[in-house]
Every structure is written in structure tokens, then in C-alpha cells.
Motif scaffolding. Sequence first.
Motif, PDB file in Angstrom:
ATOM      1  N   GLY A  73      18.905   5.868 -41.196  1.00 51.00           N
ATOM      2  CA  GLY A  73      18.096   5.114 -42.146  1.00 51.00           C
ATOM      3  C   GLY A  73      17.105   4.194 -41.443  1.00 51.00           C
ATOM      4  O   GLY A  73      16.042   3.882 -41.993  1.00 51.00           O
ATOM      5  N   ASN A 272      18.443   9.262 -55.059  1.00 54.27           N
ATOM      6  CA  ASN A 272      18.569   8.067 -54.227  1.00 54.27           C
ATOM      7  C   ASN A 272      17.932   8.266 -52.850  1.00 54.27           C
ATOM      8  O   ASN A 272      17.416   7.322 -52.257  1.00 54.27           O
ATOM      9  N   ASP A 273      17.999   9.487 -52.324  1.00 57.03           N
ATOM     10  CA  ASP A 273      17.341   9.777 -51.045  1.00 57.03           C
ATOM     11  C   ASP A 273      15.843   9.499 -51.141  1.00 57.03           C
ATOM     12  O   ASP A 273      15.248   8.852 -50.277  1.00 57.03           O
ATOM     13  N   PHE A 276      15.119   5.676 -51.704  1.00 51.00           N
ATOM     14  CA  PHE A 276      15.188   4.856 -50.502  1.00 51.00           C
ATOM     15  C   PHE A 276      13.865   4.907 -49.734  1.00 51.00           C
ATOM     16  O   PHE A 276      13.320   3.873 -49.324  1.00 51.00           O
ATOM     17  N   PRO A 352      20.188   2.132 -52.756  1.00 49.67           N
ATOM     18  CA  PRO A 352      18.941   2.431 -52.040  1.00 49.67           C
ATOM     19  C   PRO A 352      17.878   1.362 -52.236  1.00 49.67           C
ATOM     20  O   PRO A 352      17.065   1.127 -51.339  1.00 49.67           O
ATOM     21  N   ALA A 356      16.722  -0.639 -48.868  1.00 49.50           N
ATOM     22  CA  ALA A 356      15.336  -0.345 -48.466  1.00 49.50           C
ATOM     23  C   ALA A 356      14.477  -1.594 -48.490  1.00 49.50           C
ATOM     24  O   ALA A 356      13.503  -1.705 -47.734  1.00 49.50           O
TER      25      ALA A 356
END
Length: 491
Positions: A73, A272-273, A276, A352, A356
Motif C-alpha cells: 500500500g 475498496n481496492d 483506496f 480504505p 488512504a
Amino acid sequence: MNAMTETGQKGFAAQIVSAIAWRSGSQMIAQLIMWAATFFVIRILDPKDYGLFAMTQSVLVFLSLLNGQEFTGALVRAPELTKTLIRQVFGVLLLMNGGIAVAQVLLAPLAAEYFHTPIVAQLLVVQAALYLATPFVSLPSSLLSRELNYKVQAKVNLGSALAGAATSLGCALAGFGVWTLVAAPMAAIWTRAIGMTIAARVLVLPSFRLKGSGAIFAFGGAMLLSSLLWLIQTQSDVIIGGRSLDAHNLGLYAEALFLAQIVTSKFVPPLNDVAFSAYARMQADRETTGRAFEKSVRLIMFGALPFYAGLALVAWPFVDVVLGPKWDEAAPIVRLLAVAMPFLTMQVLFAPATTALGHPRLQVWSAGAGAAIMPLSFLIGVEWGPVGMAWSWVIGAPLHLAITMALGVRVIGTSARGIGRAVLPAVLATGGMVVVVMAAEPMAAHMASLPALALLVTLGMASYGAMVLLVARPIIGEFVGLIKARRGVAI
């Protein structure tokens, strides 16, 4: 606002929607492929096989926490990406995954002794090979996600889903029993590792010199801690139930949870990927992130809430038709879990956004709350068997959501009232659907499972659509806006 800024916003909106379309669309197709195989295999295997597999997963998921995924991440959030940073992250991934593969082999006999089941050790030794593929999935995935490029990932994911489904069907028909459940994910992840590495064209030499990587470890360490706490929450049911319940009852609970978490575990993570990556790109503007978060809650609950309400209403015919008569005991468990899952779905949307936006500690606090609430609930609920375990979710999930909202809304740029307004259209439309389906249940009770399921599902879909037109018509416009944005038009 100048024209250039407006053009940039339009392009960014289109890029986000394109990413969602590829990530979610491929996930949906991949899941349909896997489900077709899974539901066929479920009818061949016994609940005991799934109980044995669930025992191994409690170990596997715990060690997977240490696979270094959280450190990738940092690549997505980094203001400037360098080759040195990429090599350092790759080195960390190799070290951590090699270490946990060895650890699982060494821990396998202890796990078998804990569950009083010798075959658990053999299953765990073989599954240790899963970790070795992780670095070759995580690194290229994070680099592509940084650019919101999910098209390449989508194609590879579909290929790996086909490999897993084919392996699952072949092994089940060949009579491999519980080993079917081991072989399928093995084929899927190794296919994905090879495909992702080739497609992303990223194969670098690892670096084990970690000088200058403090930011990576600060961010990754916080995420690792939150993942550990999240793991305690999500795996404590199997750890507690696996020692108190027999394999049959544990299998019933595990598969009921699989059905109930379809939206939360299969469709929300892809969103959510993308979220983020998107939140990381606009982290300086809290007003924009707040509006984006409310919109994501509104649209996701628009699909999730009627699904879970419908699943609760049709649990008995659904289980009988989809899983087969030998799984009928799972129906009351599915019904209770379906009631709890909307709260979990909303809760996982916060992670996320807060991470983020540079506040991973909030996710740590939220995960810590879940790690305290859910194991305590399971310790109490297991006294009433798998149904008691399901009641633990009904009680614990809303409480966990309330704590997460209290921690995160201000950072994201929204409020409890704003989230309430976002969810209200789905609540009203779903409420109307529930009334219609419940009114038809006495008639369906005298039917065989398949026609009863068809009747209730048809009525549910029709009534939900009518209620949307009546009380939530603006949502249709939002979906139209998303389609236009996909074509490069501002939403």
C-alpha cells in the motif's frame, strides 16, 4: 474553477469508473465461474470436508497476515515511485512469505493436535506453497493499482478463476474429497502469479537493504497491526467453534457464513481496492472525499441491502436448492447471518478511506474494537452451537459499525447524518420489498423448494424495482451518471 481543472476532474472521474468497471466486472465474472464450480462441488463433498478445511484456514489466514501485503500500500500512496523502493518492497515480500511458509510447516503438527484431527497437519504442509506465490501477485498488482489500471489485472484474474474452477471440478469428480479444497486455490494463485508478472512486465531483483524505507515500515506496520486485529475478529469464530463443535456443525456454520458474506467478501473488496487508490489521489480535499464516500455507501448499499434482506427471507428454499438437502440444517444459520451482514458491509467501507487519507491509526482502533467485541460474542454464542455463533454476528456487527463510524466520519469529511441520508433510499426500498415477500411466504410454504424460491425471488426483485421508482428514483440517475462517466462524461 478553470476549464483545465474541470477537464482534469472529468478525466479522473472517467478513470475511476473505468477502474471500477474492470475490477468489479472481472470480479463478478470470476465469481460466477468459481460459484458454478463451488456449488457443484458442495453437492459432491460432505460437510465434514468443509469443516476440516475451515480448521486449516484458521491457521492459514493467521499466517497470511504476515505476507507483507500491507507494505505494498505504501507503493500506491508514495508521492514519488523509485526503482529502489520497488526492489525494497519486493525483498520484504520474499522474506516474509518464505518465513511464514516455513513457520506453517513447523506449526502443522501443533494445529492438528489442537483440533484433535491428524489430517490437518498434512493439509497445512501442502498449503504452505500458497505463500510462495504471493510476492509475484502483490507487487505487480500494487503498481498497476497505483495507476488505476485494472484492465490487465482483470484479464489475469479471469484466467486464474478458470484454472481454479477447472481444478476444483476435476478433483471433486476424481474423488479427492477435502484435497479438492486445497488444490483449487493452489492452481488459482499460481496461475495468477505467473500471469500478473508477465502482464505487468515487472520482474526486478529484490533488495534486502532497507535504508531509507522508514516510511514504508511506518505505514505498513500500522496496517499490519490493524490486519492482525481484524484477523482476530474474523477468525476467532472458527478457532473457538473448531474446538467446541464437531466437524459437521463447524462445516454447516462455515458454509452458511460463506453464503452470507458473498457481497462483503467477494464484491466489496474490489471496490475498496479502487477506492483506496482514488482516495489517495484526492486526499488533500476532504469535502470531495466526504461526498465520494457518501456516494459509495449509497450505491453499494443499494445493491447489498436488498440482497441480504432477500437472502434472509428465502434462506430455507435457497439452501435446499443451491446446496442440496444434506445442507438444510444451515438454513437458520444463513438467515441470522444475512441480518448481520449489512452492518459488516458498511463497516469495511471505512478502512480504505481512512488509511488512504493518512490515518491508518483509526483503522487500528476500529480493528481493535472488533477484536474485542467479536471473540467475546463467539465465546458466549458457541454454547448454543452454530446458531448461537450466528447470533454473535447479529449482536456484535452493529456495535462494531457504530464504533467505526464514530472514529472515522470526521476524518473522511462526512457525518453520521450524511451517511444516514446516503443509506435511507436503500432502506426504504428494501423495507417495501420485505413486506411483499413476507406476505407471499404462506403461499410459498406449500410449494416445493425450487418453485417457492423462484416465486419469492421474482416477487422480491419486482417489488424492489417498484419501490426504487417510488421512493429512490434519483439513484437511477446516479447509475446513469456512472455509465456516462465510463464514456468520459462528467458525472
